[in-house]
Design a protein around this motif. Structure first.
Motif, PDB file in Angstrom:
ATOM      1  N   LYS A   1     -11.108   3.544  16.800  1.00 13.46           N
ATOM      2  CA  LYS A   1      -9.683   3.544  16.461  1.00 13.46           C
ATOM      3  C   LYS A   1      -9.602   2.878  15.099  1.00 13.46           C
ATOM      4  N   SER A   2      -8.920   3.524  14.205  1.00 14.91           N
ATOM      5  CA  SER A   2      -8.784   2.949  12.864  1.00 14.91           C
ATOM      6  C   SER A   2      -8.040   1.620  12.915  1.00 14.91           C
ATOM      7  N   SER A   3      -8.396   0.704  12.001  1.00 13.90           N
ATOM      8  CA  SER A   3      -7.669  -0.563  11.880  1.00 13.90           C
ATOM      9  C   SER A   3      -6.281  -0.245  11.334  1.00 13.90           C
ATOM     10  N   PRO A   4      -5.213  -0.630  12.032  1.00 16.86           N
ATOM     11  CA  PRO A   4      -3.857  -0.184  11.629  1.00 16.86           C
ATOM     12  C   PRO A   4      -3.440  -0.644  10.236  1.00 16.86           C
ATOM     13  N   GLU A   5      -3.791  -1.877   9.847  1.00 15.60           N
ATOM     14  CA  GLU A   5      -3.351  -2.367   8.532  1.00 15.60           C
ATOM     15  C   GLU A   5      -4.017  -1.559   7.424  1.00 15.60           C
ATOM     16  N   LEU A   6      -5.327  -1.320   7.620  1.00 12.85           N
ATOM     17  CA  LEU A   6      -6.055  -0.566   6.616  1.00 12.85           C
ATOM     18  C   LEU A   6      -5.501   0.854   6.519  1.00 12.85           C
ATOM     19  N   ALA A   7      -5.221   1.446   7.685  1.00 12.32           N
ATOM     20  CA  ALA A   7      -4.672   2.807   7.681  1.00 12.32           C
ATOM     21  C   ALA A   7      -3.330   2.831   6.950  1.00 12.32           C
ATOM     22  N   ALA A   8      -2.511   1.804   7.179  1.00 13.36           N
ATOM     23  CA  ALA A   8      -1.205   1.742   6.514  1.00 13.36           C
ATOM     24  C   ALA A   8      -1.394   1.659   5.001  1.00 13.36           C
TER      25      ALA A   8
END
Lengths: 423, 423, 423, 423
Positions: free
Chosen positions: C327-334
């Motif tokens: 699962k992608s890291s949400p902050e990095l994806a943002a």
């Protein structure tokens, strides 16, 4: 507490709640509530998993012997043990509350450590026990009726109290819905004592992931033959059942979400030297949505029939129960959560929980939501002596008044006029 | 020996015996025998396990390239490679003899220890080999024809020489019988070099327990789907095939005698991440009587079809071969035993043996017996280099003349007039 | 575009990417990058699903014949076709980017409608084709390397470019991780052209629900026997495989989340009249978490072994592939989503999508996250001619520069000093 | 007739023949015969399919209440209800005769058409009935004892009368043989009323094809779990049992002769929403030789254990019964046939018949034959009212004296001195 203990002492399992339903009816009628009974409340051809007529009649006799009004019981012939009442308080929305009546197939513990036994209100009906708290639910329903009558001037709208039979095995809601139990309902509430709220003081205001489910009974009928002398003359129902069982469990998982299938019981054959001519098994399918349960059911029916054809045995499939999936309406759950925070005895409120099991209530709720209404399902914490469905199950009766108060305040929030109802 | 080595060098598998059958035809025509060919000898709609048309045509071309008469080959288009001739010697009974023509799907050994290779008559056709002695059988048939012509004045009656294709896989007899190959036959003889008579000098004059058998090919066709993303969209042909296989092997044993069933080959699926959309499997049923094989076949068909329905895949069943059960007529076998005792090279004679396997000959024989005629199957001993159906199989060619002489003397015993035929 | 077309013309399947990896190495070395190669980059005992040595050697020879540097290819003997380079730009975090190199087992379309064929860069290697865009991924990796070198003064930190073999079948990441490919990595990025981003202009910045998966090959070895004559002497590998298959699919669903199991391919037996002595099948398990995949794998191993014991056949299980969930890291994806919005050619940005399948990248990413780092996986929209893994797959090469720019800007966001990198 | 009707009225099923065996003992003791009783006659650790101790004790009490001698019953504690007596008449061979004592698990018809009911000697023991004629067998044994004592001067040698319990389910012979019941026996005789000799007047003097058989009970024990909430926590005993059942029936047929296998009964599970944690099934194997039954048993044990391992459930296998195959000694059968022809009431004598089923007698007989002795099994014709093992079974008691006379004459033929015994 008195009502609960009376119900507890005379437990009645699904579709045989003649005494319980009659007592509820009498109570409501004493409050001048008109009760919808018999075929008006339960549609016979939609009832699932009904006992044989002879058994129903015995239970009717027992109910009368245990104090039920014979005239009311007569109206429930055939197991029509569901009912509802509409309490009209002027114009306004229709709010329904669902309470369940049935007990479990279980022998209650008869030990001094078990309070109902010690205090003389343990089951007197062999093989039946209120081990899931439905005795408490029904009692809360009646007390709520009384409070609503007392506070009638504070409400505008209609409150429908639904008392359903056969929640266990999820068999009763469908026939009541078919009879119109939730027609026109704007908001529906249901509740359970304990369950995921095993701690006293905890209220869970909404519930997600009610699993849709279907319960099937299957009979294969073949032909016996001497296993040593003429094995080829048999038509082997057990091989059909084993093939069905393995293949049923091999139904493909679904990308749309969680599904379940279990053949939980299988009985076949007479003895080791006879080709088994009969097999009976019970299974259930589940899905996190009704569509997923239908997928499982469709696959299951095809497999069951083909396994019968494979071994040239006849096949009969009976739907013994079933209910829809469901999910509480989030706004309503949030409202209930807020209300609960102010109630005496409540120390902790959760907005929602994932149920991961089936409750016949979700059938009522999902139909209300399809009509454009809202619904939620509360779990009201109670100290429990042991797990639900065990022979030493009991709960702290203090939770009864907590539950009643949350429900009363919620109804007031939905239909109330003037100030907050007093206690 | 020369004929046998020629056939050995150009082996042709079932339904492709274009060169072999053409050479046999030419040989018989040179003896002024009228040959029944084409659809008159092989009924197309009763042929089982036939290769694809393109493959048949390639084999026809090869046969011509390897010396077959193009006109004769043309009459065999579609794989009609069976034939017979009736040699009429005045009034009298009709005696038939069956010889088989086809080779095995096998690569012949190319080592100096293997005589056909050393002596230059090993197979030149890739993947085909005479590893069961049918090359010798066909040669014996032709030599016998020549001897019969030479001794024609000693006989009264008719001798029918039947040359059948596709004995392997028991695929050819049915179509020849349907075309009339044994119509009116009073007595039929068949023989095999070696087999249970693995010792030189041994002759087994009769054979019991030919197993009836049916060969089936089955195809299931479902629907592929990504196994991770959408498993529910697949229709799983492999699950159908596995269920069929297990249940086929579970068909009840029969009180009437020995039965067999084997799924011997199964291929399914493209890769691990796709729901398998196709499955192909090959099976055979057997029974010590034709009725028992029919019992197995009936059960098998029902199971195969139901397994397809179970997983919602289409199902195609093809009969790829099959033959009847059989048992030599005891009196005829006894007569052949007596005759054999006097033949050069024969040192030991057994009246009968239990075959326990299938031979397409039993199809011819059982029909003759049903018509009221008699039949037997001989096994003529020969020294073998290795087992039948192995790549180093070869036999001592001395057995060829022994076989021819036994057959000639038997025909003389049945149709002979005047004195014993000389050599 | 030129690099991509070169890779496209010489496609190499998993563990045989000798030419592709050598060309990548040469390109990086020309940029003065030190390349980690051979056993330093790929740990041999962790490689899964490796072709036979003879096949690897043939592919090495072909790679050299097609222009690869023989010295570099020699260092990859045994299929060690993974590599990485560390580009050090002063102090700072370690940012890794993963590119995959391998092609698919597929015959490329040779029709005028298919641009690679029309324009002369279609596959010249029989049975191999870049049908998933990895040719483009590798090209983007090299162009990015060049841009980073050009802009080196703008960065502080280290960029690791990882080029992995055998992404198809999720076989390569494990051996590179074991060799240290993500040791010390703070942030990792991976990307795919097209896939769920099938529209040009769409970028999906993060990805959830990478399924953990394990790929197994299974061999059963029994004993053949004549199915008619001595069926009891066989040890039936097909019955073992059928029993295993049915029971594998019947593994219980898990309350913890989605799981999958598929036996996708099964081959068994030689012919219908021989008890099948061998069976080979391929299966995969999946789980939405690595724990769920391990549950499936544990159940599967037990069932496979027991099915072998049931029919007394030997059993060999080989792990042919596998990767972790992710699962992608949400902050990095943002952050990546924000960056993407400013890139030429990007018209629509989605924060995340549910992948529902497996990608070997998640193995790298989940290890980085376990170390405390972050990672995300981008899908960069491209117009596609047909679905991934089909013989007419092609993509609009305009997406290559879009992808390169997003990656470059993201690296700059993570390691950049001074102003935004220009183009 | 009187003895037979007394036994008929008080039927006792396998290992509970306390009253019957005590009455037999008293009768023999009154004739001054020494009776071998208790552990000397039945070896406890070889007893198969024994009821629970509490049940045995209840049956002992009932036997005493129904007139059995308490002291004799006490010696049979634990179900040791077999016995024998040796009647020594000087030097000479040892001739044994076997009689069986047990009744069937069946409710006897209580209708006027059923003579035992009409005449007041129908079963008074619920659920037990002499429906196979063992009451008559035991009566014949006692009358024979009396006749032998009366005619003692005509014999030289020893006659052993063996009274065995638990013939049904073939459970009793093994433990008596282990205790020495046939040690030193030269000739053994057994007989059955009716059966294949369904016509009055018919005697079948020998019997072939007693099937060897083994009876197994199997228990799987797994772990329950909520089928909706935590299916993965269950260990599914039903899936193990279904897999075992299918695969047991798929055991390969044997070239050595007829075999059988049947799982005749299966019970599993508590309810549909719980993973079934227990399964119980009963099966039997058979073979026309003891070796074939052992082949089936060996295959069955391996499959049963592996199916348990497959689903991680514990497995217990109990041998609940079993007997050897057998075939009457031809010379002895021929002798008995000759003797029978001269007996009053015998109108037709067959030398032998194929039994095709199992009889515990064959265990005694095959051991005697292995020791070098001879044995045969007679079937003595009787008019029957309905089939064996049905609730209206009865036989014409005229057959009793016919049977007794044949046995007496046979003993005289074997041990007789002086002239033929008169009646």
């Amino acid at each position: 507490v008195e009502l609960r203990r009376d119900f507890h002492k005379y437990p009645e399992v699904g579709w045989t709640e003649f005494r319980t339903a009659a007592k509820v009816t009498e109570f409501l009628q004493r409050l001048d509530c008109a009760v919808v009974l018999g075929e008006a409340a339960v549609r016979p051809d939609e009832m699932m998993g009904v006992p044989a007529p002879a058994s129903l009649e015995q239970h009717q006799q027992r109910a009368i012997a245990q104090g039920a009004d014979p005239e009311i019981v007569a109206q429930m012939t055939g197991g029509l043990t569901g009912l509802w009442t509409d309490m009209k308080f002027g114009d306004g929305p229709l709010v329904a509350l669902r309470f369940d009546l049935d007990a479990n197939d279980l022998q209650e513990a008869q030990t001094d450590g078990h309070r109902p036994w010690r205090d003389g209100f343990a089951s007197v009906n062999d093989g039946a026990m209120h081990a899931c708290g439905h005795d408490g639910h029904a009692a809360v329903g009646l007390v709520l009726a009384k409070m609503l009558v007392q506070e009638r001037q504070r409400f505008s709208g209609t409150v429908r109290l639904i008392f359903q039979p056969s929640e266990e095995g999820v068999r009763g809601a469908k026939a009541m819905v078919a009879a119109g139990a939730v027609d026109g309902v704007d908001t529906i509430l249901g509740f359970h004592l304990g369950f995921q709220a095993g701690r006293p003081g905890l209220v869970i205001a909404g519930t997600e992931d009610f699993l849709a489910t279907t319960k099937l009974n299957v009979w294969y009928k073949g032909q016996p033959a001497h296993a040593g002398a003429y094995p080829e003359q048999g038509k082997n129902a057990l091989l059909a059942a084993c093939t069905a069982t393995l293949n049923l469990h091999a139904i493909a998982r679904h990308s749309g979400g969680a599904t379940r299938i279990t053949v939980g019981k299988l009985h076949s054959g007479q003895g080791r030297n006879v080709i088994p001519a009969d097999a009976y098994f019970e299974l259930e399918t589940r899905g996190v949505t009704s569509e997923l349960d239908e997928y499982m059911l469709g696959e299951a029916r095809r497999i069951i029939q083909a396994a019968g054809q494979m071994w040239d045995v006849s096949c009969r499939i009976e739907v013994a129960g079933g209910t829809k999936s469901g999910k509480s309406s989030p706004e309503l759950a949030a409202q209930v959560a807020d209300i609960s925070r102010g109630v005496t005895g409540v120390s902790e409120v959760a907005l929602t929980s994932s149920f991961g099991a089936s409750e016949d209530y979700s059938h009522f709720m999902s139909v209300v939501q399809q009509q454009g209404g809202q619904g939620t399902y509360l779990q009201v914490g109670a100290a429990l002596t042991s797990g639900h469905h065990t022979s030493t199950f009991d709960f702290d009766e203090a939770a009864l008044s907590t539950a009643a108060e949350i429900l009363l305040r919620t109804v007031w929030a939905l239909l109330g006029i003037n100030e907050t109802p007093g206690r």
